[in-house]
Design a protein around this motif. Structure first.
Motif, mmCIF file in Angstrom:
data_model
loop_
_atom_site.group_PDB
_atom_site.id
_atom_site.type_symbol
_atom_site.label_atom_id
_atom_site.label_comp_id
_atom_site.label_asym_id
_atom_site.label_seq_id
_atom_site.Cartn_x
_atom_site.Cartn_y
_atom_site.Cartn_z
ATOM 1 N N TYR A 159 -17.035 -3.245 52.498
ATOM 2 C CA TYR A 159 -17.229 -2.934 51.079
ATOM 3 C C TYR A 159 -18.686 -2.816 50.668
ATOM 4 C CZ TYR A 159 -18.064 -7.937 51.021
ATOM 5 O OH TYR A 159 -18.563 -9.187 51.273
ATOM 6 N N LYS A 160 -19.598 -3.165 51.544
ATOM 7 C CA LYS A 160 -20.999 -3.083 51.130
ATOM 8 C C LYS A 160 -21.515 -1.654 51.133
ATOM 9 C CE LYS A 160 -22.259 -7.781 51.835
ATOM 10 N NZ LYS A 160 -22.867 -8.822 52.617
ATOM 11 N N LYS A 162 -21.566 1.954 49.956
ATOM 12 C CA LYS A 162 -21.065 2.638 48.771
ATOM 13 C C LYS A 162 -20.220 3.864 49.138
ATOM 14 C CE LYS A 162 -21.992 3.729 44.112
ATOM 15 N NZ LYS A 162 -22.370 5.064 43.668
ATOM 16 N N THR A 165 -16.703 2.733 49.897
ATOM 17 C CA THR A 165 -15.860 2.374 48.749
ATOM 18 C C THR A 165 -15.582 3.610 47.894
ATOM 19 O OG1 THR A 165 -17.811 1.603 47.542
ATOM 20 C CG2 THR A 165 -16.517 -0.056 48.677
ATOM 21 N N ALA B 360 -17.706 -9.482 45.985
ATOM 22 C CA ALA B 360 -16.813 -9.781 47.111
ATOM 23 C C ALA B 360 -17.533 -10.623 48.162
ATOM 24 C CB ALA B 360 -16.303 -8.483 47.741
ATOM 25 N N GLN B 427 -15.189 -1.368 41.880
ATOM 26 C CA GLN B 427 -16.222 -0.989 42.846
ATOM 27 C C GLN B 427 -17.587 -1.512 42.416
ATOM 28 O OE1 GLN B 427 -17.316 3.158 42.948
ATOM 29 N NE2 GLN B 427 -17.737 3.093 45.146
ATOM 30 N N ALA B 430 -17.411 -5.658 42.320
ATOM 31 C CA ALA B 430 -17.088 -6.456 43.501
ATOM 32 C C ALA B 430 -17.750 -5.940 44.770
ATOM 33 C CB ALA B 430 -15.569 -6.487 43.689
ATOM 34 N N TYR B 431 -17.926 -4.624 44.883
ATOM 35 C CA TYR B 431 -18.385 -4.078 46.155
ATOM 36 C C TYR B 431 -19.887 -3.816 46.121
ATOM 37 C CZ TYR B 431 -13.351 -3.475 46.660
ATOM 38 O OH TYR B 431 -11.998 -3.692 46.709
ATOM 39 N N GLY B 432 -20.381 -3.301 47.226
ATOM 40 C CA GLY B 432 -21.818 -3.027 47.331
ATOM 41 C C GLY B 432 -22.592 -4.296 47.634
ATOM 42 N N GLU B 433 -23.904 -4.164 47.562
ATOM 43 C CA GLU B 433 -24.763 -5.323 47.824
ATOM 44 C C GLU B 433 -25.008 -6.068 46.518
ATOM 45 O OE1 GLU B 433 -25.982 -6.285 50.692
ATOM 46 O OE2 GLU B 433 -25.699 -4.549 52.023
#
Lengths: 629, 473
Positions: A159-160, A162, A165, B360, B427, B430-433
């Protein structure tokens, strides 16, 4: 045995719940083992059901679990349909699913999200089993959206990133567009027939168009369902999510985005064959869209450099063939191809996973080459997969594809010639992929070359088993010229039968077979010649267009996504803030101005007034009660 | 008597709270709300056998009676009210509010008002409770909220007060038409139904503007995003999970049932406004960067579908049952959503989507809860959100309205748009850095408890919705 069918989805559900609830403390060994054992248990039960129905088709039926929605005239039971079609899909899902679970225990071994991964994977299988087991369209829809959720979670597993996702979001949203079609189809069915249960609906349709229902209605229902299938099974115009879905871990691509989930649309139409038999317009549409997708996606696959992207477009293309089969009424041929495709495409994806594993994550063909020397088993199994998908006689893909092309020829020779063109492209791009990857000399870095190794046993054994299936899987459906018994058709006959498929003379069949096999061999040789001296110039002209996937993503972005966003911004800025709110604030200022005048008379605090009001109202109530008391 | 307790407990304990100038008032309020919850459960069980009723004289000179009645819809909404308040109070346990005694007093008074609105069987009593529910909220908004709370509360006040005035005019008109001057529901219903069409249409407008503002229906909605944004979380929950249901409930109970010809006349107008509202609010939700505003627009879209369902009038009555189910489930889900948003705001110090990310990784339990609630919000099957939405769509489709398919398909676009803005939010949050270096703590015990209740209900009612059908009857 039939009454134990609930166990099939129950095992993966338990696996999901245990791994999902205790993901923090679950040791890797146990979570992987648990998930795989759950699959094996499901497979065992599925096997039992399969053989019971094989021996006695009457052993199937509907297993009622509980009333799901029961309100007034709307009655949706939570029930499972156990018959030849669903039991065959059970075998494919749990069997291939089990192998991919085993493979994953090794492939995902060093990932920090190991337990989460297996929880998601078990959840996927649970939802997929609901999809094929449901005894009515609503339960099918539960599974349908459930696999969409699993797919969303697994595409965006890392999920990190982009772009990953984004891909997962795109997949879910494009599927939702199709799902709206599915819903409308379901409501149309309920509107005209008052039921969504197969057992009540299909008998009404067997004898022909029921009274009071027009042909247009049947076409509308069938087209709405097909829109749902377009989303889930990645057909034009809703296919662009599937290549992007390759962002997920490779075993996921094998299980969800090749072998099982994406074939849900084929399952749905095969299941609804009674509806489609009464909807000739919808049938033609299915055939044309399927054929167009088969050709279009194959053309894109010719110029892709990412090993997984080639396989993804190949999947889209193969799904197109299955829809072609459905569209010409050869339902069992479509199901046959679902089965063989599950074997060889899962094999090819897992093989590519083995390659990517050895290459330290590299997916670009331009930096591979000569891998066969270091990974012999991967090479051989991959080659078998390529031979199967290309349609070389004796391998599974040959039988199922040949059957589809023969049925297409019987319907309309143009379908056949176009379908053959797609098959030739398939042979070319698959062997281009094979030669670039496994033959020649290595084109990557020294470090990568140093690391090249054959994968561990947990990955190799599933490859070998799938390779065996990819080779022999076709013998359940020998063409008429070889055998009078088509085992698969005989098995499916009580549930699904082909509709209006003309039989070709043996001479024609031999001729078509010879033509396609001859040309396919030519294509493989051509691919060999083209890849012998790798030369990766920048593409120009049509090749560039193909490399850029016909610019369809760009088209959608400019024609749909951007204008919609623009509209939203304009509405937010002008309609909402200046428009409606402007009027309201104007009224507010007027009141405020008025109350400022009043303030000269009173102390001007709205709060005080309101408080006085509350007190007054409370007193009113209290007095009222007192008087009564 | 059971129904009376549902109102009396929060009312009396609320009044006592005003004098309870000690931090233990939290526990007092929680205790009160748990008692109400227990009574509400009993009410649901008893009501299945025979409808509960309570009646005694009230303002004899006006012919108004203190009369309460529990039908399926009102009991479900009373249960929702009884569930939401303790969830709010549990989440508040480790937080401090200024002037806690006033805060909890007003909250409980508002709960009493809400209960009264859902249970009143007398039009004047209904109006009384309507105001009793709203007035504490004005104070709650204007005292405990964001920076722009004063102008925003004023806007909210102007909107709802305007509605209340129009409604009062309608009430008085209907009252004057009744034989023997009474506010009794049954008499009002007969009186309303016997009015000439023109009068029915006029009175319909008077009531519908009040109810439509409360729901809210496009274009009466602009108070809502502002108010949700500026209120503190407990108040936002009360407003969005419960108060919007006042508008929907009242439309069914005091409008559609009372004025058949007026309803028939205005049906297509309201349905068109609802459909516009669904699409319009969904589009706006896509471009919001404040999570609270995004959820506010999302809620407007959901309410649009429910108001469409009220007017669907399908022969099987599925839309109406779907409405009841959906009102309950929407209340549960949006409560969960606000709980998460408040946790996010507390930890990251912002609600701006552009500044958030990576939850997350930093707070996985919160992220899991967010994903589950988000998917319930977009009606994924096997979550509670699916059941009501499916029944509403089904009901609208089966409607005898000539445009039924068009309405259903256009409203169905909300299903697609809903996925767009909800997944965008997931997104970005919760997601990404992670965008801040700050160490973020995952859920605390009481927060987890609240979330488990919500998620438990989401799954339970999604898999086995018959529990709700049993209460609706």
């Amino acid at each position: 045995m039939k009454d134990l069918v609930y166990l099939v989805p129950l095992f993966p559900l338990i696996g999901f719940l245990i791994n999902g609830l205790f993901w923090k403390s679950m040791p890797k060994k146990i979570s992987g083992l648990l998930a795989s054992v759950a699959m094996l248990a499901s497979f065992a039960v599925s096997l039992g059901i399969f053989f019971e129905i094989k021996n006695n088709p009457a052993a199937g039926g509907v297993v009622h679990l509980f009333d799901f929605i029961h309100s007034g005239s709307l009655h949706i039971p939570f029930a499972f349909q156990v018959d030849a079609l669903s039991s065959l899909f059970l075998l494919i899902i749990t069997g291939v699913g089990f192998l991919i679970h085993v493979y994953s225990t090794s492939y995902m071994h060093d990932d920090p999200g190991f337990t989460k991964y297996f929880a998601y994977l078990n959840f996927f299988v649970f939802a997929m089993l609901l999809l094929v087991l449901g005894a009515n369209y609503v339960i099918m829809f539960i599974g349908w959206e459930g696999v969409g959720l699993a797919s969303y979670l697994l595409i965006g597993f890392w999920y990190k990133r982009k772009d990953y996702t984004n891909a997962s979001k795109k997949a879910f949203i494009m599927n939702r567009i199709g799902d709206l079609g599915f819903l409308v189809g379901m409501f149309l069915t309920l509107y005209h027939f008052g039921t969504a249960s197969y057992g009540e609906l299909f008998p009404k349709l067997i004898a022909g168009l029921p009274e009071g229902v027009s042909g247009n209605t049947m076409n509308a229902i069938a087209i709405c369902f097909f829109i749902g299938a377009m989303g889930k099974s990645a057909q034009i115009p809703l296919y662009t999510w599937l290549p992007d879905a390759m962002a997920g871990p490779t075993p996921v691509s094998a299980l969800i985005h090749a072998a099982t989930m994406v074939t849900a649309g084929i399952y749905m139409i095969a299941r609804s064959s009674a509806v489609y038999n009464l909807a000739p317009i919808a049938q033609s549409l299915v055939a044309i869209i399927g054929l167009a997708t088969a050709l279009f996606a194959a053309s894109i696959a010719l110029k892709q450099y990412d090993i997984k992207k080639v396989l993804a477009y190949s999947t889209v293309s193969q799904l197109g063939y299955m829809f072609l089969a459905l569209g010409v009424g050869a339902y069992t041929s479509a199901v046959f191809h679902v089965m063989t495709h599950a074997f060889f495409k899962a094999l090819l994806f897992l093989g590519s996973g083995s390659v990517i594993h050895a290459m330290g994550g590299e997916q670009d063909l331009r930096f591979m080459g000569g891998l066969g020397k270091k990974m012999r088993i991967t090479q051989i199994t991959f080659l078998l997969g390529c031979l199967a998908i290309a349609g070389i006689p004796g391998f599974s893909g040959f039988f199922s594809k040949d059957e589809i092309l023969a049925a297409a020829y019987a319907k309309n020779p143009v379908y056949y010639y176009l379908g053959l063109a797609g098959a030739l492209m398939t042979a070319f791009y698959m062997f281009r992929l094979y030669f670039y990857t496994f033959t020649g000399s290595f084109r990557g870095t020294h470090e990568q070359e140093h690391h090249l190794h054959e994968s561990p046993a947990a990955m190799i054994i599933p490859l070998v088993l799938l390779a065996i299936l990819a080779v022999v899987g076709g013998y359940v459906g020998l063409p008429e010229v070889f055998s009078e018994h088509h085992l698969l058709n005989e098995y499916l006959a009580p549930v699904v039968q082909n509709f209006d498929v003309h039989h070709l003379t043996h001479e024609t069949e031999w001729m078509l077979m010879g033509l396609s096999v001859g040309l396919i061999v030519v294509m493989i040789l051509l691919a060999y010649g083209r890849t012998k001296k790798p030369d990766f110039k920048e593409n120009t002209g049509i090749a560039k267009v193909l490399e850029n996937k016909w610019y369809v993503d760009e088209l959608y972005d400019n024609v749909i996504v951007k204008p919609m966003k623009g509209l939203a911004v304009v509405l937010d800025k002008y309609a909402e803030r200046s428009g409606i709110d402007g009027i309201v604030n104007g009224v507010g200022r007027l009141v405020s101005w008025g109350s400022n005048r009043m303030r000269l008379l009173q102390n001007g605090q709205v709060g005080t007034y309101i408080f006085a009001m509350v007190v007054g109202v409370v007193l009113l109530l209290a007095v009222g009660l007192l008087i009564v008391g | 008597m059971i129904l009376l307790l549902l109102i009396l407990i929060p009312f009396v304990t609320g009044l006592i709270s005003f004098t309870w100038k000690h931090s233990s008032v939290k526990s007092w309020a929680l205790g009160s709300s748990l008692m109400t919850l227990a009574i509400a459960f009993i009410a649901c069980l008893v009501n299945r056998q025979a409808p509960l009723a309570y009646d005694m004289p009230w303002i004899a000179s006006l012919g108004a009676r203190f009369s309460l009645y529990g039908n399926g819809m009102s009991v479900i909404l009373a249960l929702l009210t009884a569930i939401v308040f303790p969830v709010i109070f549990i989440a508040q346990l480790n937080k401090t509010v200024e002037d806690a005694h006033r805060f909890y007093g007003l909250m409980l008074l508002s709960q009493a008002g809400l209960m009264g609105v859902f249970l009143a069987h007398d039009l004047l009593l209904f109006y009384f409770f309507w105001e009793l529910a709203l007035i504490p909220v004005y104070f709650l908004c204007s005292t405990w909220g964001g920076e722009r709370r004063i102008p925003v509360t004023f806007k909210f006040f102007v909107y709802t007060f305007l509605g209340s005035l129009l409604m009062l005019a309608g009430i008085i008109y209907l009252y004057l038409q009744t034989p023997g001057r009474t506010f009794d529901w049954e008499t009002i219903r007969q009186t309303g139904a016997s009015l000439p069409a023109l009068q029915q249409c006029t009175v319909f407008c008077l009531f519908f503007i009040a109810f439509g503002i409360k729901m809210p229906v496009f274009p009466f909605h602009t108070w809502q995003p502002d108010t949700y944004e500026q209120s503190s979380t407990p108040v936002t929950i009360v407003l969005s999970a419960l108060m919007v249901k006042m508008g929907l409930f009242a439309t069914v109970n005091w409008l559609v049932n009372i004025l058949p010809e007026g309803t028939a006349y205005w049906t297509n107008t309201v349905m068109i406004l609802s459909v516009i509202g669904i699409i319009y609010a969904s589009l706006l939700a896509m471009v919001q960067s404040d999570i609270k505003r995004l959820i506010a627009y999302s809620s407007i879209a959901h309410i649009g579908l429910m108001s469409l369902g009220i007017f669907a009038n399908d022969p099987g009555g599925i839309a109406m049952n779907g409405l009841v189910v959906q009102m309950f489930n929407h209340g549960i889900n949006i409560t969960g959503m606000w709980l998460i948003v408040s946790m996010i705001e507390q930890r990251y110090g912002t609600r701006n989507l552009r500044e958030l990310g990576g939850m997350a990784g930093s707070a996985p339990t919160m992220a899991i809860a967010l994903v589950i609630i988000a998917f319930a919000n977009i009606a994924l099957p096997l979550t509670n959100g699916f059941i009501g939405e499916f029944m509403l769509f089904h009901g609208i489709f089966q409607s005898e309205n000539p445009y039924h398919i068009t309405f259903m398909v256009l409203a169905g676009l909300g299903v697609i748009f809903g996925a767009v803005y909800t997944l965008n939010m997931v997104q970005k949050v919760a997601y990404g850095e992670a965008k801040t270096a700050a160490i973020v703590s995952d859920v605390s015990k009481n927060e987890l408890f609240g979330l488990i209740i919500i998620i438990g209900l989401i799954v339970l009612l999604g898999v086995y919705p018959r529990l709700l059908f049993g209460i609706i009857g």
